[in-house]
Design a protein around this motif. Structure first.
Motif, PDB file in Angstrom:
ATOM      1  N   HIS A 101       0.807  -1.366   0.030  1.00  0.00           N
ATOM      2  CA  HIS A 101       0.058   0.078   0.010  1.00  0.00           C
ATOM      3  C   HIS A 101       0.844   1.292  -0.132  1.00  0.00           C
ATOM      4  CE1 HIS A 101      -3.399   2.572   0.708  1.00  0.00           C
ATOM      5  NE2 HIS A 101      -2.589   3.057   1.896  1.00  0.00           N
ATOM      6  N   LEU A 102       1.951   1.148   0.840  1.00  0.00           N
ATOM      7  CA  LEU A 102       2.898   2.296   0.937  1.00  0.00           C
ATOM      8  C   LEU A 102       3.499   2.717  -0.502  1.00  0.00           C
ATOM      9  CD1 LEU A 102       4.714   2.055   4.422  1.00  0.00           C
ATOM     10  CD2 LEU A 102       2.864   4.022   3.546  1.00  0.00           C
ATOM     11  N   ARG A 103       3.841   1.596  -1.122  1.00  0.00           N
ATOM     12  CA  ARG A 103       4.560   1.670  -2.420  1.00  0.00           C
ATOM     13  C   ARG A 103       3.614   2.443  -3.473  1.00  0.00           C
ATOM     14  NH1 ARG A 103       6.060  -3.948  -1.607  1.00  0.00           N
ATOM     15  NH2 ARG A 103       8.273  -3.853  -1.062  1.00  0.00           N
ATOM     16  N   GLU A 104       2.321   2.191  -3.362  1.00  0.00           N
ATOM     17  CA  GLU A 104       1.285   2.867  -4.106  1.00  0.00           C
ATOM     18  C   GLU A 104       1.156   4.277  -3.813  1.00  0.00           C
ATOM     19  OE1 GLU A 104      -2.227   0.654  -3.538  1.00  0.00           O
ATOM     20  OE2 GLU A 104      -1.513  -0.916  -4.853  1.00  0.00           O
ATOM     21  N   LEU A 105       1.260   4.597  -2.493  1.00  0.00           N
ATOM     22  CA  LEU A 105       1.169   6.156  -1.964  1.00  0.00           C
ATOM     23  C   LEU A 105       2.467   6.789  -2.293  1.00  0.00           C
ATOM     24  CD1 LEU A 105      -0.395   5.732   1.426  1.00  0.00           C
ATOM     25  CD2 LEU A 105      -1.506   6.378  -0.606  1.00  0.00           C
ATOM     26  N   HIS A 106       3.478   6.016  -2.468  1.00  0.00           N
ATOM     27  CA  HIS A 106       4.875   6.859  -2.798  1.00  0.00           C
ATOM     28  C   HIS A 106       5.665   6.092  -3.905  1.00  0.00           C
ATOM     29  CE1 HIS A 106       4.360   8.997   1.071  1.00  0.00           C
ATOM     30  NE2 HIS A 106       4.031   7.815   1.655  1.00  0.00           N
ATOM     31  N   PRO A 107       5.179   6.175  -5.088  1.00  0.00           N
ATOM     32  CA  PRO A 107       5.899   5.386  -5.995  1.00  0.00           C
ATOM     33  C   PRO A 107       7.276   5.608  -6.522  1.00  0.00           C
ATOM     34  CG  PRO A 107       4.307   7.248  -6.886  1.00  0.00           C
ATOM     35  CD  PRO A 107       3.944   7.391  -5.485  1.00  0.00           C
ATOM     36  N   ASN A 108       7.703   6.986  -5.770  1.00  0.00           N
ATOM     37  CA  ASN A 108       8.966   7.381  -6.362  1.00  0.00           C
ATOM     38  C   ASN A 108       9.924   6.974  -5.169  1.00  0.00           C
ATOM     39  OD1 ASN A 108       8.499   8.853  -8.658  1.00  0.00           O
ATOM     40  ND2 ASN A 108       7.620  10.441  -7.341  1.00  0.00           N
ATOM     41  N   VAL A 109       9.731   6.385  -4.033  1.00  0.00           N
ATOM     42  CA  VAL A 109      10.376   5.688  -2.926  1.00  0.00           C
ATOM     43  C   VAL A 109      10.555   4.279  -3.200  1.00  0.00           C
ATOM     44  CG1 VAL A 109      10.733   5.529  -0.654  1.00  0.00           C
ATOM     45  CG2 VAL A 109       9.432   7.659  -1.327  1.00  0.00           C
TER      46      VAL A 109
END
Length: 213
Positions: A101-109
């Protein structure tokens, strides 16, 4: 991000807390991990390694303090306590779901999950393959007993003993691995298959030819 969570489960287990109570801590621990991840992202972090936790039910401290007369509570192959490993597995599953879920919120991280659990279990399943010729769940340093763990004479106590060859042991003191054990886990993370995404895909190791160019 450090191995957040291990102590939060190990301590109450060793204090004889019920399995249901210990498992109830998982959401609280995960919330702390996610909060820490969000905080460092807000500070500008671009690449994070977020580890799971090790197989709790395989450590000699837990096996000694929470051992059972019921053979069905043990894994037939490893000798680890199944119910405590299930807590670790549950924790790791939730961490991975939250990371997705976090990867979806922060695609550049870049967020890399480090699979400590299976990195350790490969040793426990095949100790001789990795050079651990002594009983794999037995501690190198401790105060005696079948697995060399005694809560009254822990590693470092004046009455504790240390094995002659730590490189032949996977576990050091009842909870932590020996340097030799951690080295295997390190290699399996940074050079092997136990990270998602893999380090090799993000930072491929240069071949001798490309390195020389």
């Amino acid at each position: 991000m450090g191995e957040i969570g291990g102590t939060n489960y190990n301590t109450p287990i060793m204090q004889d807390k019920s399995i249901d109570e210990v498992q109830s801590y998982v959401p609280l621990v995960i919330d702390t991990i996610i909060s820490a991840i969000n905080e460092v992202i807000d500070m500008g972090a671009q690449t994070l390694v977020v580890p799971g936790i090790f197989p709790i039910g395989c450590s000699s401290s837990i096996l000694t303090l929470r051992g059972s007369q019921n053979k069905q509570e043990y894994d037939n192959i490893t000798g680890c306590l199944i119910k405590f490993n299930k807590i670790a597995e549950y924790h790791n599953e939730v961490v991975q779901a939250k990371l997705k879920h976090l990867r979806e919120l922060h695609p550049n991280v870049i967020m890399i999950y480090a699979d400590y659990y299976n990195g350790a279990m490969q040793i426990i399943y095949s100790p001789v393959k990795f050079g651990f010729t002594n009983r794999v769940l037995k501690s190198c340093c401790g105060g005696g007993g079948p697995l060399n763990y005694n809560k009254f004479v822990i590693c470092g106590h004046a009455l504790s003993t240390v094995c002659d060859d730590p490189n032949a042991y996977a576990y050091l003191d009842g909870i932590h691995f020996t340097e030799a054990g951690y080295k295997i886990i390190f290699k399996s993370l940074f050079q092997g298959q136990y990270t998602t995404p893999s380090f090799n895909s993000l930072c491929p190791t240069p071949t001798p030819t490309s390195a020389s160019q």
